[in-house]
Design a protein around this motif. Structure first.
Motif, PDB file in Angstrom:
ATOM      1  N   THR A  66       0.858  -1.185   0.000  1.00 35.72           N
ATOM      2  CA  THR A  66       0.000   0.000   0.000  1.00 35.72           C
ATOM      3  C   THR A  66       0.894   1.235   0.000  1.00 35.72           C
ATOM      4  O   THR A  66       2.085   1.152   0.330  1.00 35.72           O
ATOM      5  CB  THR A  66      -0.928   0.055   1.234  1.00 35.72           C
TER       6      THR A  66
ATOM      7  N   ASP B 272       2.259   1.758   3.547  1.00 32.56           N
ATOM      8  CA  ASP B 272       3.301   0.770   3.863  1.00 32.56           C
ATOM      9  C   ASP B 272       4.589   1.084   3.116  1.00 32.56           C
ATOM     10  O   ASP B 272       5.685   1.007   3.681  1.00 32.56           O
ATOM     11  CB  ASP B 272       2.852  -0.646   3.489  1.00 32.56           C
TER      12      ASP B 272
ATOM     13  N   GLU C  85       4.382   9.813   1.499  1.00 35.93           N
ATOM     14  CA  GLU C  85       3.399   9.019   0.753  1.00 35.93           C
ATOM     15  C   GLU C  85       3.211   9.532  -0.662  1.00 35.93           C
ATOM     16  O   GLU C  85       3.060   8.758  -1.594  1.00 35.93           O
ATOM     17  CB  GLU C  85       2.050   8.974   1.494  1.00 35.93           C
TER      18      GLU C  85
ATOM     19  N   LYS D 297       2.305   5.033  -7.403  1.00 35.09           N
ATOM     20  CA  LYS D 297       1.426   3.863  -7.455  1.00 35.09           C
ATOM     21  C   LYS D 297       0.951   3.629  -8.884  1.00 35.09           C
ATOM     22  O   LYS D 297       0.738   4.584  -9.639  1.00 35.09           O
ATOM     23  CB  LYS D 297       0.247   4.020  -6.495  1.00 35.09           C
TER      24      LYS D 297
ATOM     25  N   SER E 138      -9.206  -7.750  -8.559  1.00 33.96           N
ATOM     26  CA  SER E 138      -7.959  -8.206  -7.935  1.00 33.96           C
ATOM     27  C   SER E 138      -7.565  -9.617  -8.352  1.00 33.96           C
ATOM     28  O   SER E 138      -6.379  -9.906  -8.511  1.00 33.96           O
ATOM     29  CB  SER E 138      -8.035  -8.102  -6.412  1.00 33.96           C
TER      30      SER E 138
ATOM     31  N   GLY F 101      -0.588  -5.138  -5.372  1.00 36.60           N
ATOM     32  CA  GLY F 101       0.419  -4.697  -4.419  1.00 36.60           C
ATOM     33  C   GLY F 101       1.810  -4.610  -5.025  1.00 36.60           C
ATOM     34  O   GLY F 101       2.707  -4.034  -4.434  1.00 36.60           O
TER      35      GLY F 101
END
Length: 155
Positions: free
Chosen positions: A28, A31, A40, A45, A84, A96
Motif C-alpha cells: 500500500t 506501507d 506518501e 502507485k 484483484s 500490491g
C-alpha cells in the motif's frame, strides 16, 4: 516470479541492481512510504484499468485518486479497475506489486501529471515488498510510457 520479470526488464537499463527488496510490506502507499522512509506522495502507485479490452496502467502520485470525469475525458470510458483476482493475469504483476516494468506486452502505460511535482519517485517492482527510486526522466525511459495524462484529483 513477477519481481524477477521486473528485474529482468530493468536489467536492460542497467537498473536492476537498484531494486530494493524490503523487509516489510510495500503493497500500500502507506506501507511503502514507511518502508522506504519517504513521503506518501512520492510513492508512484500504478493503478490497473480495463478500457474496453485494453489493459491501461496509470502511474500516479501516492496522495491522489482517479478523477472519474477526467479519466472518461482522457480514455472515452468510465474508469473500470481490474478485479484483484485478474490483475496478475492481465498485467503480469500481482496486486500490491503492479508497476510499469516488465508488464504484459499489450498493456499501455500512462504517467499522470501528479508525478511532475517530484524530482524522484518510488514505484513498485513486481512484488508487495519491492521498489526502486527513479527520477522522472528514468521513469519515462524505463516505463516506455505512451503519454502523460491528467486523470488525478487530490484527496
Amino acid at each position: 516470479m513477477s519481481l524477477e520479470s521486473a528485474k529482468n526488464y530493468l536489467s536492460r537499463f542497467n537498473a536492476a541492481e537498484r531494486i530494493q527488496e524490503l523487509p516489510a510490506s510495500s503493497a500500500t502507499v502507506a506501507d511503502a512510504a514507511q518502508a522506504l522512509k519517504c513521503k506518501e506522495e512520492e510513492i508512484a502507485k500504478t493503478l490497473s484499468f480495463l478500457v474496453d479490452d485494453q489493459v491501461v496502467l496509470v502511474v500516479m502520485a501516492g496522495d491522489v485518486k482517479v478523477s472519474n470525469p477526467k479519466f472518461k475525458q482522457q480514455f472515452g470510458k468510465k474508469p473500470k479497475m481490474i478485479k484483484s483476482d485478474e490483475v496478475e493475469a492481465l498485467t503480469g504483476h500481482p496486486p500490491g506489486g503492479v508497476c510499469p516494468f516488465g508488464v504484459n506486452e499489450d498493456a499501455e502505460i500512462y504517467l499522470d501529471e501528479s508525478l511532475k511535482r517530484f524530482n524522484k519517485v518510488y514505484p513498485a517492482c513486481g512484488s508487495g515488498n519491492s521498489a526502486i527510486e527513479v527520477t522522472l526522466e528514468e521513469l519515462e525511459l524505463f516505463s516506455q510510457y505512451k503519454d502523460w495524462v491528467d486523470v488525478a484529483k487530490t484527496v
